[in-house]
Structures are given as C-alpha cells and as structure tokens.
Design an enzyme around this catalytic site. Sequence first.
Site, PDB file in Angstrom:
ATOM      1  N   CYS A 272      11.137  -4.767  -5.670  1.00 57.73           N
ATOM      2  CA  CYS A 272      10.191  -3.734  -5.216  1.00 57.73           C
ATOM      3  C   CYS A 272      10.686  -3.142  -3.908  1.00 57.73           C
ATOM      4  CB  CYS A 272       8.811  -4.356  -5.025  1.00 57.73           C
ATOM      5  SG  CYS A 272       7.546  -3.157  -4.538  1.00 57.73           S
TER       6      CYS A 272
ATOM      7  N   CYS B 229       2.679 -13.601  -5.587  1.00 64.93           N
ATOM      8  CA  CYS B 229       3.468 -12.552  -6.210  1.00 64.93           C
ATOM      9  C   CYS B 229       4.934 -12.669  -5.807  1.00 64.93           C
ATOM     10  CB  CYS B 229       2.935 -11.205  -5.759  1.00 64.93           C
ATOM     11  SG  CYS B 229       1.150 -11.222  -5.571  1.00 64.93           S
TER      12      CYS B 229
ATOM     13  N   GLU C 151       8.711 -11.790 -13.159  1.00 63.43           N
ATOM     14  CA  GLU C 151       7.607 -12.739 -13.288  1.00 63.43           C
ATOM     15  C   GLU C 151       6.445 -12.161 -14.082  1.00 63.43           C
ATOM     16  OE1 GLU C 151       7.989 -14.797  -8.897  1.00 63.43           O
ATOM     17  OE2 GLU C 151       6.023 -14.238  -9.663  1.00 63.43           O
TER      18      GLU C 151
ATOM     19  N   CYS D  78       5.990  -4.188   1.658  1.00 66.56           N
ATOM     20  CA  CYS D  78       4.785  -4.713   2.311  1.00 66.56           C
ATOM     21  C   CYS D  78       5.143  -6.011   3.037  1.00 66.56           C
ATOM     22  CB  CYS D  78       3.675  -4.957   1.295  1.00 66.56           C
ATOM     23  SG  CYS D  78       3.147  -3.441   0.482  1.00 66.56           S
TER      24      CYS D  78
HETATM   25  N1  SAH Z   1       2.579  -2.511  -5.922  1.00 71.83           N
HETATM   26  C1  SAH Z   1       1.255  -2.648  -6.455  1.00 71.83           C
HETATM   27  C2  SAH Z   1       1.085  -3.774  -7.452  1.00 71.83           C
HETATM   28  C3  SAH Z   1       1.711  -5.090  -7.139  1.00 71.83           C
HETATM   29  S1  SAH Z   1       1.017  -6.082  -5.869  1.00 71.83           S
HETATM   30  C4  SAH Z   1       0.254  -2.761  -5.349  1.00 71.83           C
HETATM   31  O1  SAH Z   1       0.644  -2.832  -4.197  1.00 71.83           O
HETATM   32  O2  SAH Z   1      -0.932  -2.722  -5.614  1.00 71.83           O
HETATM   33  C5  SAH Z   1      -0.511  -6.647  -6.472  1.00 71.83           C
HETATM   34  C6  SAH Z   1      -1.474  -7.077  -5.379  1.00 71.83           C
HETATM   35  O3  SAH Z   1      -1.127  -8.369  -4.836  1.00 71.83           O
HETATM   36  C7  SAH Z   1      -1.477  -6.125  -4.209  1.00 71.83           C
HETATM   37  O4  SAH Z   1      -2.784  -5.908  -3.772  1.00 71.83           O
HETATM   38  C8  SAH Z   1      -0.666  -6.892  -3.199  1.00 71.83           C
HETATM   39  O5  SAH Z   1      -0.877  -6.405  -1.925  1.00 71.83           O
HETATM   40  C9  SAH Z   1      -1.143  -8.304  -3.433  1.00 71.83           C
HETATM   41  N2  SAH Z   1      -0.313  -9.356  -2.837  1.00 71.83           N
HETATM   42  C10 SAH Z   1       0.998  -9.324  -2.581  1.00 71.83           C
HETATM   43  N3  SAH Z   1       1.401 -10.483  -2.007  1.00 71.83           N
HETATM   44  C11 SAH Z   1       0.309 -11.261  -1.919  1.00 71.83           C
HETATM   45  C12 SAH Z   1       0.082 -12.587  -1.426  1.00 71.83           C
HETATM   46  N4  SAH Z   1       1.068 -13.317  -0.943  1.00 71.83           N
HETATM   47  N5  SAH Z   1      -1.181 -13.077  -1.487  1.00 71.83           N
HETATM   48  C13 SAH Z   1      -2.180 -12.339  -2.007  1.00 71.83           C
HETATM   49  N6  SAH Z   1      -2.027 -11.091  -2.499  1.00 71.83           N
HETATM   50  C14 SAH Z   1      -0.797 -10.554  -2.449  1.00 71.83           C
END
Ligand code: SAH
Length: 350
Positions: free
Chosen positions: A111, A337, A91, A115
């Site tokens: 990934c 994301c 994406e 998380c």
């Molecule tokens: N792995 C890296 C970059 C990708 S995620 C990182 O963790 O920073 C980019 C950002 O989007 C991160 O802060 C992540 O926690 C956040 N993110 C992931 N899913 C999300 C969601 N559903 N709503 C809002 N932010 C989200």
Amino acid sequence: MKKNLLGYTLPQMTEEFVALGQTKYRAKQVYAWVYQKRVLSFAEMTDISKDFRATLERDYCLDLPKIFTRQDSSDGTIKLLLEMEDGAKVETVLMPYNYGDAICVSSQVGCNMGCAFCASGLHRRTRNLTAAEMMGEVLVMDQLLSQWGRRVTHIVVMGTGEPFDNYDNVLSFVKAANDQSGLSIGARHITVSTCGLVDGIRKYGKEGIQINLAISLHAPNDEIRNQIMPISKGYPMDKLMEAVKDYEENAGRRVTFEYILLAGLNDSLAHADELADLIHRYQIFAYVNLIPYNEVAEKPYRRSSMKQVKAFADRLMKRGVNTTVRKEFGGDIDAACGQLRSKVLKEGQE
Ligand code: SAH
C-alpha cells in the site's frame, strides 16, 4: 496468458462471450456453475457445448490463489496469506461474527498510502490486485468454510491496499460478489473502506449501487490527521467532508467513519467533542465505528484503554452521533492489518 473469469461482472462476461459468437445466456450458465454450484472446472459444465468448453479451456481459467500460510485463532478467526500466480502474497482474514462470516479482502499488493500507524504500509504497493484475485480471496475462504456448512456472508474491502487507488478492479469485484446470479451477497453486507480519496468517493456516490462506504477518518481535524495520514495533505478535511455530504445525497446512503483510538493522540473527550462538532457542522448522518488500535511492533502508537474507548463512545453518543465500538478478533494471531504478510516477508529476507 489465459484470462481468469473470476471477478468478471455478469455484463462483462456476457459481452466477452457474445463477442465470441455465443448467446447472451452462456455467461449466466458459467456464473451459475462457478458461484452457485462452486464448480471451477470447465469440463464439468455439462450444459455448455463441448466446442465452447474447449474454447474456455484454451483461452480462460478459473484459478484460485494458493494458501501460503494459515493461522487459526482460538476465537475462530482465520488468517490466510495467499500466493498469487506471480508469487505476490496478500492477506485475507475471516471474522466469525455472530450474525455471519465476514471476510476482509486485500485490494492491492502492499500500500502506498503511508498511514503512520498501519503495518500494511510497511511495504509499498507493488501492483494492484485484479478482480479475479479479490474474488479468489473470497472463494478460497468459502471453500474452507464449506467443511462446516458455512459460507462467506459479508465482505469488507479493508485488507491491505487502498480500494479507490484500484477503483475499476474493486468495483468489478464487489459488483460480481453482489450479483444475484453470482455470489449474491447483499449490497448492505459489502463494505468498501477508503482512507479518503475524494475523487473516488465522488465517483462511487454516482455508481447507483447500495454497497456500503466506510471512511478512515482517525482524527477530528487536519492537524492530527496530517500527522498520521499523509493523504490528508492532498485532501484536507473540508474537501473530504463536502465529498461525504455529496455522497450521502447522491447515493442516499450513510457512510461509516472509522476512528482508531491512539493513546494520547486523538482519544480525549475534547477530541470526541471536536469530532461531533465536525459531523454536525456538515450535517452528515454518519455512523462512527471506534476501533481499538491493534499495536504494531514497528510503530510507536499505543492503544487507548478500554475505559477511554468507552468514555469516547459515550461522549459521541451524548452528542447525538451514532457510535459503535469494533469487536476485536484474532488477538492471539498476527491479526493487525498487514502484520502476517510483513512478518513473512521479513523472514524471507533473513
Ligand atoms: N485503505 C483503506 C482500507 C484498508 S485499512 C482504508 O484506509 O480505509 C482498513 C482499516 O483498518 C482502516 O480504517 C485502517 O486505518 C485500519 N487499520 C490499519 N492498521 C490498523 C491497526 N494496526 N489497528 C487497527 N486498525 C487499523
């Protein structure tokens, strides 16, 4: 296999061509064609000798990913699912801020960080993206924007993947994007975001670059962070904060802490106080960027009310922490994301 020259830094391309007996200037010429004139066919690079153009045609390419799916939001957000040469899909999102057009770049296919709230982690990493593929994400979006006389002006490496789990390729990509002979996107207009890989943060602090660093914190203590971010077990809060502090000193730059507000989990005023205490205790000069959670159907987490987000922000600011609330884009498309990719992969299985 032809080598894709997109994403080579200028020094890397210079080295490559010098090894082929070319002058140092050759790489600068190719760079100018690709990034300034946006010409991606060697045949059109008329100031390069026919012989060397033939070598380029034979051994190299400047291929872009293909657009597999496109979603346009009423607010101007464009989300693309791009297909790479081997069929891998990633994406890329364009966010039209009032100050410019920012693109959110994926750094891996899937990934592994796991998380708990994130849709990207629904699919494990199958491979890293190359620097050429990440540059391809930018150039495909740039081609779309060019029809309106616009260009990508900002890059955030915040799509699917953990940039510091693909450190070398990500660094090549951001350096190529930043190079004045290349895309020439200012270092302060580029942000790399990590979930907190401490070794990567330390290394990045010594790169001697001005490119921004963001850290996905999402919790004021280890207890909550462990619940939602498995990486936290390997790199607890004190190690992370020490690395951020050292980064600030080595790089001379402030970091941004990203903090998603999840209802009932990390969004109380007591959590805001704990976060302020944490930042002050380590004497860090960070900014905090509060992120309204984009709900993911497969996940149990709920977004905090805007009233709560505002109260949390006010408390942090009252405590002397520089705080902003992230603007939301693409509410009417699969903007969270990894959501579009996950949906398409799921449909493919049915
Ligand atoms: N792995 C890296 C970059 C990708 S995620 C990182 O963790 O920073 C980019 C950002 O989007 C991160 O802060 C992540 O926690 C956040 N993110 C992931 N899913 C999300 C969601 N559903 N709503 C809002 N932010 C989200």
